[in-house]
Motif scaffolding. Structure first.
Motif, mmCIF file in Angstrom:
data_model
loop_
_atom_site.group_PDB
_atom_site.id
_atom_site.type_symbol
_atom_site.label_atom_id
_atom_site.label_comp_id
_atom_site.label_asym_id
_atom_site.label_seq_id
_atom_site.Cartn_x
_atom_site.Cartn_y
_atom_site.Cartn_z
ATOM 1 N N PRO A 14 43.971 28.517 45.359
ATOM 2 C CA PRO A 14 44.472 29.785 44.820
ATOM 3 C C PRO A 14 45.041 30.668 45.934
ATOM 4 O O PRO A 14 44.677 30.547 47.104
ATOM 5 C CB PRO A 14 43.235 30.437 44.195
ATOM 6 C CG PRO A 14 42.243 29.339 44.029
ATOM 7 C CD PRO A 14 42.538 28.335 45.091
ATOM 8 N N ASN A 106 50.153 28.122 40.343
ATOM 9 C CA ASN A 106 49.255 28.161 39.192
ATOM 10 C C ASN A 106 47.887 28.592 39.722
ATOM 11 O O ASN A 106 47.804 29.058 40.862
ATOM 12 C CB ASN A 106 49.219 26.804 38.455
ATOM 13 C CG ASN A 106 48.837 25.665 39.378
ATOM 14 O OD1 ASN A 106 47.944 25.788 40.217
ATOM 15 N ND2 ASN A 106 49.533 24.545 39.249
ATOM 16 N N SER A 107 46.830 28.423 38.956
ATOM 17 C CA SER A 107 45.515 28.926 39.382
ATOM 18 C C SER A 107 44.903 28.121 40.531
ATOM 19 O O SER A 107 43.934 28.574 41.147
ATOM 20 C CB SER A 107 44.550 28.947 38.198
ATOM 21 O OG SER A 107 44.324 27.628 37.740
ATOM 22 N N THR A 108 45.457 26.948 40.831
ATOM 23 C CA THR A 108 44.863 26.109 41.873
ATOM 24 C C THR A 108 45.828 25.749 43.006
ATOM 25 O O THR A 108 45.478 24.947 43.870
ATOM 26 C CB THR A 108 44.320 24.793 41.271
ATOM 27 O OG1 THR A 108 45.406 24.087 40.657
ATOM 28 C CG2 THR A 108 43.226 25.069 40.253
#
Length: 151
Positions: A14, A106-108
């Protein structure tokens, strides 16, 4: 004359974790190739923070072998966590600006845009750019590896 070098890499974490790793100045030496980094100002983060980085084959022994490397001094000029950090290079040899820009994929995962604008003749830049590009590319790959999720 200004000459710019840019590298973009996707980091497997993140944005906030990427920022924390990049903005931890002293730990940059863990992933920056043959480099020791330290803060030289009272403030440790934000605009006005002064940082020094020594790069060379005997970086661990700085300043003993300082003639065998490059001391890069810089001051943070823009600080917008977890997105942007800009610096101005203030050293005797290296002059110009640098920038880290992080943006979430994205979130990762996070896109990391690194750039340096170096003030020197075009001929000198063309002579050093391939070595600088390879060194930074290796360093950013090491950063990416260090940020992989632990299982």
């Amino acid at each position: 004359m200004s000459n710019t070098l840019r590298i973009t890499i996707d980091l497997p974490c993140p944005q906030e974790r990427a920022w924390a790793a990049i903005a931890d100045w002293e730990s940059q030496g863990n992933w920056m190739l043959h480099t020791k980094v330290w803060v030289t100002s009272q403030i440790r983060e934000g605009a006005g923070t002064s940082i020094s980085a020594f790069t060379g084959p005997f970086y661990k022994f700085y300043p003993k072998f300082s003639s065998l490397g490059l001391l890069d001094t810089m001051v943070v000029t823009k600080w917008q966590p977890p997105e942007i950090c800009d610096v101005v290079h203030t050293g005797k040899v290296l002059k110009g600006t640098g920038s880290f820009v992080l943006s979430p994929i994205n979130s990762t995962s996070t896109k990391f845009n690194w750039s340096e604008t170096i003030e020197c003749s075009r001929l000198k830049f063309l002579a050093i750019a391939p070595f600088l590009w390879v060194g930074v590319r290796i360093s950013l790959a090491r950063l990416s590896t260090s940020l992989r999720p632990r299982e």
